[in-house]
Design a protein around this motif. Structure first.
Motif: not given
Length: 350
Positions: A297-315
């Protein structure tokens, strides 16, 4: 270097700005032609990425443009990567073009799968190698954004091929090939293990141990974990999916994307930062293969990627602060070292 003032007091002098520590090839084109070539590549990258995105975003575009757009994107990414590592454009770009044309024209499963795999590998490695040393917070965020943008273009490129492959096997193959290619390139840049400091070795070993522990633990839980633990993980994933629409990917959040932040920062001081960036390939590699499954599902993958990008930057910012801090008062009193010099983003690294 120290000098004496009139009163005999000794002080530190700022060292001269160092030159790039590797020989680079001569420009392939005259300055004017080179400028137009760069503009052409960037425009083709933007256009082909936008057209490939129609494979996952419904905008009413005809479906026949998806694979040709992915083919152009494959050639453009191959051009970027080959030029950046100082390779032979005539050979590697020609091979990429031949593969792209074969996949688009013949439409055989083997050529389409190969084109999707090469697109993922090239985008994964190019996203890391196109970064530059980042000394300030603003530069870190900028380089982080550049890497993410290139990786996401590879994501839609892989999706546009719509290759008949299994996700797990495809993902492992792309990650393994990307890691091998990244290690070979980093080694060729002269970033051998012999020149690493204790701090660099500690960071490198720490990331490697974290990766091994994370992969081993996840594999153990899937195969030998108790029902309670498995149910807890499943319930957490289900709750996140229903609540926020996506689930951050641990490998990206804890290893791949933080390594991108730390690696570009360490590179501004030491060449050994390249070795940390090898682990960043894991994060961008997982990102580029996230839409290879046609049933995703593109929406699910897109949101998962967005959360990973934000959290990955913070970490990554937290890890960057730990990795770059000076641990002795003597270092705190010493004059700040100048930044390492590397070629511009559009020039070869060697």
């Amino acid at each position: 270097m120290t000098t004496a003032t009139q009163g005999g007091r000794r002080r530190l002098e700022a060292p001269a700005t160092p030159a790039y520590d590797l020989p680079t090839r001569q420009p392939r084109l005259r300055p004017e032609l080179g400028r137009w070539a760069r503009i052409t590549v960037i425009v083709l990258w933007l256009v082909s990425t936008a057209l490939a995105t129609t494979s996952v975003v419904a905008v009413g575009a005809p479906t026949w443009i998806e694979r040709p757009a992915a083919g152009v994107l494959l050639v453009v990414l191959a051009t970027m990567l080959t030029h950046r590592v100082g390779g032979y454009l005539r050979i590697w770009v020609s091979l990429a073009g031949l593969l792209a044309v074969s996949a688009v024209v013949m439409e055989r499963n083997v050529t389409i799968s190969a084109a999707a795999g090469v697109t993922a590998v090239v985008a994964t490695v190019a996203s890391v190698l196109l970064t530059r040393p980042a000394r300030t917070l603003g530069q870190v965020v900028r380089e982080y954004g550049v890497a993410i943008a290139v990786a996401l273009s590879g994501t839609v490129g892989v999706a546009a091929w719509n290759a008949p492959v299994g996700y797990q096997r495809f993902n492992l193959l792309v990650l393994g090939t990307s890691l091998a290619l990244a290690i070979a390139v980093v080694w060729s840049l002269g970033a051998g293990l012999h020149g690493m400091s204790r701090q660099g070795v500690a960071v490198l070993v720490g990331v490697a141990v974290l990766l091994i522990v994370l992969l081993a633990y996840s594999s153990f839980v899937r195969t030998h974990g108790s029902e309670t633990v498995v149910d807890a993980f499943t319930s957490t994933v289900t709750w996140l999916r229903e609540t926020v629409g996506g689930v951050p990917r641990p490998v990206e959040v804890l290893i791949g994307l933080p390594a991108l932040v730390v690696g570009t920062s360490v590179r501004s001081r030491h060449r050994e930062g390249w070795w940390i960036l090898v682990f960043a390939v894991i994060g961008t590699g997982v990102m580029t293969t996230s839409l290879v499954d046609p049933n995703a599902y593109p929406s699910y993958v897109g949101l998962s990627t967005l959360y990973s990008i934000v959290l990955g930057l913070a970490v990554g910012l937290v890890a960057r602060r730990i990795a770059l801090r000076d641990r002795s008062a003597r270092r705190n009193r010493a004059i700040e070292r100048p930044s390492r010099v590397e070629p511009p983003r559009h020039e070869p690294l060697r």
